[in-house]
Scaffold this motif. Structure first.
Motif, short mmCIF file in Angstrom:
data_model
loop_
_atom_site.label_atom_id
_atom_site.label_comp_id
_atom_site.label_asym_id
_atom_site.label_seq_id
_atom_site.Cartn_x
_atom_site.Cartn_y
_atom_site.Cartn_z
N LYS A 1 -19.68 -36.40 -11.39
CA LYS A 1 -20.99 -36.39 -12.03
C LYS A 1 -21.40 -34.96 -12.39
CE LYS A 1 -25.69 -38.19 -11.50
NZ LYS A 1 -26.61 -38.97 -10.61
N ALA A 2 -21.12 -34.01 -11.50
CA ALA A 2 -21.48 -32.62 -11.76
C ALA A 2 -20.66 -32.04 -12.92
CB ALA A 2 -21.28 -31.78 -10.50
N ALA A 3 -19.42 -32.51 -13.08
CA ALA A 3 -18.55 -31.99 -14.14
C ALA A 3 -18.97 -32.48 -15.51
CB ALA A 3 -17.10 -32.37 -13.86
N GLY A 4 -19.58 -33.66 -15.58
CA GLY A 4 -19.95 -34.21 -16.87
C GLY A 4 -18.73 -34.60 -17.68
N LYS A 5 -18.92 -34.71 -18.99
CA LYS A 5 -17.82 -35.13 -19.85
C LYS A 5 -16.74 -34.07 -19.97
CE LYS A 5 -20.39 -38.46 -22.64
NZ LYS A 5 -20.79 -38.87 -24.02
N ARG A 6 -17.14 -32.80 -19.91
CA ARG A 6 -16.15 -31.73 -20.01
C ARG A 6 -16.71 -30.47 -19.35
NH1 ARG A 6 -13.53 -29.08 -25.54
NH2 ARG A 6 -12.02 -27.74 -24.48
N MET A 7 -15.88 -29.83 -18.51
CA MET A 7 -16.30 -28.61 -17.84
C MET A 7 -15.25 -27.53 -18.11
SD MET A 7 -18.43 -26.90 -16.15
CE MET A 7 -19.55 -28.28 -15.90
N PRO A 8 -15.60 -26.45 -18.78
CA PRO A 8 -14.64 -25.38 -19.07
C PRO A 8 -13.99 -24.86 -17.78
CG PRO A 8 -16.67 -25.03 -20.29
CD PRO A 8 -16.93 -26.15 -19.35
N GLY A 9 -12.67 -24.71 -17.81
CA GLY A 9 -11.95 -24.16 -16.68
C GLY A 9 -11.61 -25.15 -15.58
N PHE B 1 -21.47 -25.02 -12.10
CA PHE B 1 -20.76 -26.18 -11.53
C PHE B 1 -20.15 -25.82 -10.18
CE2 PHE B 1 -16.43 -27.96 -11.11
CZ PHE B 1 -16.75 -29.28 -10.86
N ILE B 2 -19.50 -24.65 -10.09
CA ILE B 2 -18.86 -24.22 -8.84
C ILE B 2 -19.91 -24.08 -7.74
CG2 ILE B 2 -17.66 -22.32 -7.71
CD1 ILE B 2 -16.18 -21.85 -10.36
N LYS B 3 -21.04 -23.49 -8.08
CA LYS B 3 -22.10 -23.30 -7.08
C LYS B 3 -22.60 -24.65 -6.57
CE LYS B 3 -26.58 -21.05 -6.37
NZ LYS B 3 -27.64 -20.22 -6.99
N ARG B 4 -22.74 -25.60 -7.48
CA ARG B 4 -23.25 -26.91 -7.09
C ARG B 4 -22.28 -27.65 -6.17
NH1 ARG B 4 -25.12 -31.27 -11.56
NH2 ARG B 4 -26.65 -29.61 -11.94
N VAL B 5 -20.99 -27.67 -6.54
CA VAL B 5 -20.05 -28.46 -5.74
C VAL B 5 -19.70 -27.77 -4.43
CG1 VAL B 5 -19.10 -29.63 -7.75
CG2 VAL B 5 -18.01 -27.54 -6.94
N ARG B 6 -19.75 -26.43 -4.39
CA ARG B 6 -19.50 -25.73 -3.13
C ARG B 6 -20.59 -26.04 -2.10
NH1 ARG B 6 -17.04 -19.96 -5.22
NH2 ARG B 6 -14.86 -20.46 -4.72
N ALA B 7 -21.76 -26.42 -2.58
CA ALA B 7 -22.85 -26.76 -1.68
C ALA B 7 -22.65 -28.13 -1.04
CB ALA B 7 -24.18 -26.73 -2.43
N LEU B 8 -21.73 -28.92 -1.57
CA LEU B 8 -21.46 -30.25 -1.00
C LEU B 8 -20.58 -30.11 0.23
CD1 LEU B 8 -20.66 -32.16 -4.32
CD2 LEU B 8 -22.78 -32.28 -3.00
N ARG C 1 -13.92 -28.20 -1.37
CA ARG C 1 -13.33 -26.86 -1.45
C ARG C 1 -13.02 -26.54 -2.92
NH1 ARG C 1 -8.58 -26.03 0.08
NH2 ARG C 1 -7.85 -28.19 -0.02
N VAL C 2 -13.30 -25.33 -3.34
CA VAL C 2 -13.01 -24.88 -4.70
C VAL C 2 -11.89 -23.85 -4.62
CG1 VAL C 2 -13.89 -23.74 -6.76
CG2 VAL C 2 -15.36 -25.31 -5.48
N VAL C 3 -10.82 -24.08 -5.39
CA VAL C 3 -9.67 -23.18 -5.42
C VAL C 3 -9.50 -22.67 -6.83
CG1 VAL C 3 -7.20 -22.95 -5.01
CG2 VAL C 3 -8.56 -24.47 -3.56
N GLU C 4 -9.52 -21.34 -7.00
CA GLU C 4 -9.37 -20.74 -8.31
C GLU C 4 -7.97 -20.15 -8.46
OE1 GLU C 4 -12.45 -18.17 -9.67
OE2 GLU C 4 -14.04 -19.25 -8.59
N SER C 5 -7.37 -20.36 -9.64
CA SER C 5 -6.04 -19.83 -9.94
C SER C 5 -5.93 -19.65 -11.44
CB SER C 5 -4.95 -20.77 -9.42
OG SER C 5 -5.06 -22.04 -10.04
N GLU C 6 -4.77 -19.24 -11.90
CA GLU C 6 -4.55 -19.07 -13.33
C GLU C 6 -3.75 -20.24 -13.87
OE1 GLU C 6 -2.73 -15.31 -13.94
OE2 GLU C 6 -4.48 -14.16 -13.27
N GLY C 7 -3.80 -20.41 -15.20
CA GLY C 7 -3.02 -21.46 -15.84
C GLY C 7 -3.78 -22.76 -15.94
N ALA C 8 -3.30 -23.62 -16.82
CA ALA C 8 -3.93 -24.93 -17.04
C ALA C 8 -2.84 -25.96 -17.26
CB ALA C 8 -4.85 -24.87 -18.25
N PRO C 9 -3.09 -27.22 -16.87
CA PRO C 9 -2.08 -28.26 -17.07
C PRO C 9 -1.95 -28.66 -18.53
CG PRO C 9 -4.08 -29.22 -16.18
CD PRO C 9 -4.29 -27.72 -16.20
#
Length: 722
Positions: free
Chosen positions: A150-158, A187-194, A198-206
């Protein structure tokens, strides 16, 4: 947005050899994930390991290289994984109901489970599993996933992917740090509060992996747009198909071999959306033979597929595809993940591994041992081989169930024994341009899959039954026919004795002779709402094309075989049935003598079971309701489900049933009616066809996912007739 659980499986890719299509199947799984899981009483503490020599050489070599262990250690690991799947299947139902996840623990070589109570942990240990008591139940993890969605919506950059991390009993959110925006940071701030996220940041995209390279594979049209073959399968009536990636397919297009540009068939099904990434090709050309083999590209003998399974986190898997190095292995790192690709494409229910993969592998098959688990889907940056979550696959069981296909298997080992030769070949009718033939069935150590009918030395037609009509012949001419039997491994019998038949003289279109009347009409089974019938075949001067089954004077159903099931009947009621045969010219036989059959009662919980408890249907949550069936034997075909509920927007609802074996059967997809909200009718009736192995006894669970905001609703009750 979609809110549902999906089957997870691993695939090992296949490519076309001249005139042959490779195959594989899958096994394992959890009740939440779908096919392959069964509930059973606790048994011995440790499942017996299979024959140490049973592990395929290519699988052993690939796992050893991927995990940097010896071949002896790889063989031992594969045996431990098989034992873990067996342990999972015998966990008590009470443990399944308390599960918050399961995986393969490489250190102990056992199945590991996460449960929320000490009692369930003790039961799991008694069944031979490692058990971990965790804070969050499966329902709580599902709610966290829904909140992230729900927090991500239809599309969330990154945003790369999100889903449950089974081992840590949390929800993991993967972010591409190079594609973040201010919206991403919020978005990261909101979901980290849940709690539990856990939020994991890295490089690259599928990226989904299809490319323009040459090599073994199949072409999407007469170009070099290559993908890989996943698994061969058959449909009702013996139709031939193979499964591949949905992003490789477009319904209505033609599939060609990569080498020689030989037509294989036509794409007749394609999904590349939230529901999944899988496509179906109908193999229409007689020159192609389906084989239950996975191409291991010279690393050992091709692997004969023995069944299907659900992949576990932690277990070693391998995949085959058309791009070098073609055969690669690794470990499953995550299951049931939601992946967001560039352009806003979101696909749910995917499995991550740490295996390498390359462009062009898409659609290829993944294996665990000799079991098929999925279709290759994508990877990090398209060509993935860094450390971490790399190659991604789509569960194969979901695609099989979507189109009611049966995965082609070879019995779990090398099958080199040919069927016996067909006997008793005879002509059963002729016209000026056709000859109808019949013969006695062959036998085989695994099973006969088809018969090839030859006109002289030329292949005239291929059928799955013991009769055929050869057409396109010349009037008043002698023709000599023979028949050969084939099995799933491609072994071919010796030719039958020949028979010579002469076509008639005159107008080839003047068939006015009806078939004979079917004989021996009888009931072969009843439920409270259905009657199964069988009869003896009719004969015709040209050939019988089908049978019409009448309930009284009303046409109830039609069949191309000598059996049928009439559904939608009333319990405790007598019904009269007759059958008529028909041919291609429209001639019909006289009806059979009527047979009168009484349906069984549904009182006393004989085959129908219900739960009348009210449950609220809430936004972005899954409402579940269980019923316990005491019915014996196999589940009915079809199973009937009646749902009584109120809801302000039925288009937001996804409805399905989880069976006692853990398989998920979808009853209603969300998003129908072009997203125009309409109320849910007070009671709706759904039917589905269960797998052949599905049993009636056990806990059946109704699952209603509400995928939209601002709705209200209540599940008032439901019933299931099994």
């Amino acid at each position: 947005m979609v809110f549902r659980r999906k089957f997870v499986s691993v695939t090992c890719g296949l490519a076309f050899a001249a005139g042959a299509l490779g195959v594989a199947q899958s096994y394992g799984g959890t009740p939440e994930q779908g096919a392959g899981a069964t509930s059973a009483p606790a048994a011995a503490p440790r499942a017996a390991k299979p024959d140490p020599g049973a592990a395929p050489v290519a699988q052993v070599a690939g796992v050893a290289a991927a995990l940097d262990i010896s071949r002896a250690e790889a063989r031992e690991r594969l045996q431990d994984q098989d034992a873990a799947h067996a342990t999972y299947k015998r966990l008590p139902e009470s443990v399944h109901e308390d599960l918050a996840g399961h995986w393969f623990d490489a250190e102990s070589g056992k199945l590991a489970v996460a449960v929320t109570s000490g009692a369930a942990a003790e039961q799991a240990r008694a069944a031979g599993a490692e058990a971990k008591v965790v804070e969050r139940s499966q329902a709580e993890l599902d709610r966290l996933v829904a909140q992230v969605r729900k927090a991500a919506g239809k599309r969330m950059p990154g945003l790369k992917s999100f889903g449950v991390d089974l081992v840590s009993n949390s929800v993991s959110v993967a972010i591409n740090r190079n594609a973040k925006t201010a919206a991403t940071e919020r978005f990261i701030k909101r979901v980290r509060a849940l709690p539990g996220v856990r939020v994991v940041e890295s490089e690259g995209a599928p990226l989904q992996q299809a490319d323009l390279l040459n090599g073994a594979g199949w072409n999407r049209g007469q170009t070099n747009n290559n993908c890989s073959v996943g698994f061969n399968a058959t449909g009702t009536g013996g139709s031939k198909h193979y499964l591949t990636a949905g992003h490789c397919t477009a319904t209505g297009t033609t599939a060609y071999s990569e080498v020689g540009q030989v037509k294989i068939g036509n794409v007749n099904g394609s999904f590349n959306n939230r529901e999944g990434d899988f496509g179906k090709v109908d193999v229409t050309e007689a020159s192609w033979t389906l084989k239950p083999e996975v191409n291991t590209w010279g690393t050992g003998s091709n692997i004969i597929v023995s069944g299907s399974a659900e992949a576990m986190v932690g277990e070693a898997v391998c995949h085959s595809g058309r791009t070098d190095p073609k055969w690669e292995c690794g470990k499953v790192t995550k299951v049931n993940q939601t992946v967001e690709y560039s352009g806003g494409l979101v696909i749910e229910g995917l499995t991550f591994t740490d295996s390498c993969s390359q462009g062009g592998d898409s659609g290829g098959s993944w294996l665990v041992g000799t079991k098929a688990v999925g279709l290759h889907e994508g990877g990090l940056n398209g060509n993935s081989c860094p450390a971490g979550d790399n190659a991604i696959f789509q569960p194969v069981n979901e695609a099989l169930q979507k189109w009611n296909l049966t995965l082609l298997t070879g019995g779990g080992g090398d099958d080199t024994q040919a069927p016996t030769a067909p006997s008793g070949l005879r002509s059963t009718g002729t016209t000026a341009n056709s000859v109808s033939l019949s013969w006695t069935a062959s036998t085989d150590n695994v099973g006969v899959t088809a018969y090839d009918v030859y006109n002289g030395s030329a292949l005239a037609t291929t059928v799955t039954g013991t009769s055929a009509t050869v057409s396109g012949l010349t009037a008043n001419t002698d023709y000599t026919f023979t028949v050969k039997a084939r099995d799933a491994a491609g072994n071919t019998s010796a030719a039958s004795s020949s028979v010579t038949a002469r076509t008639q003289t005159g107008d080839p279109g003047g068939d006015d002779e009806p078939p004979t009347t079917p004989g021996g009409l009888r009931s072969t089974g009843v439920t409270s709402t259905s009657v199964s019938l069988s009869w003896d075949a009719s004969v015709d001067n040209v050939g019988v094309s089908g049978y019409d089954v009448f309930r009284g004077t009303t046409l109830a159903t039609s069949s191309t075989s000598t059996s049928a099931t009439v559904t939608g009947l009333t319990p405790n009621t007598d019904y009269s049935f007759t059958v008529q045969a028909k041919d291609a010219a429209g001639n019909k036989s006289k009806p059979t003598r009527a047979v009168i059959v009484r349906t069984s009662g549904d009182g006393g919980g004989e085959r129908t079971f219900s739960n009348e408890t009210d449950y609220p249907i809430r936004d972005f949550q899954v409402t579940t309701s269980n019923v316990s069936s005491t019915a014996d034997g196999a589940a009915a075909t079809p199973v009937t489900v009646k749902v009584t509920a109120t809801h302000t927007c039925q288009e937001d609802l996804q409805i399905g049933v989880r069976s006692p074996s853990g398989r998920y059967y979808q009853l209603k997809a969300y998003g129908d009616n072009n997203w125009n909200c309409t109320p849910f009718a007070s009671t709706r009736t759904f039917t589905f066809t269960p797998t052949a192995s599905e049993v009636a006894r056990g806990t059946w669970q109704l699952r209603i996912g509400d995928n939209g905001p601002g709705d209200t609703g209540v599940l008032s009750g439901w019933s299931i007739t099994v």
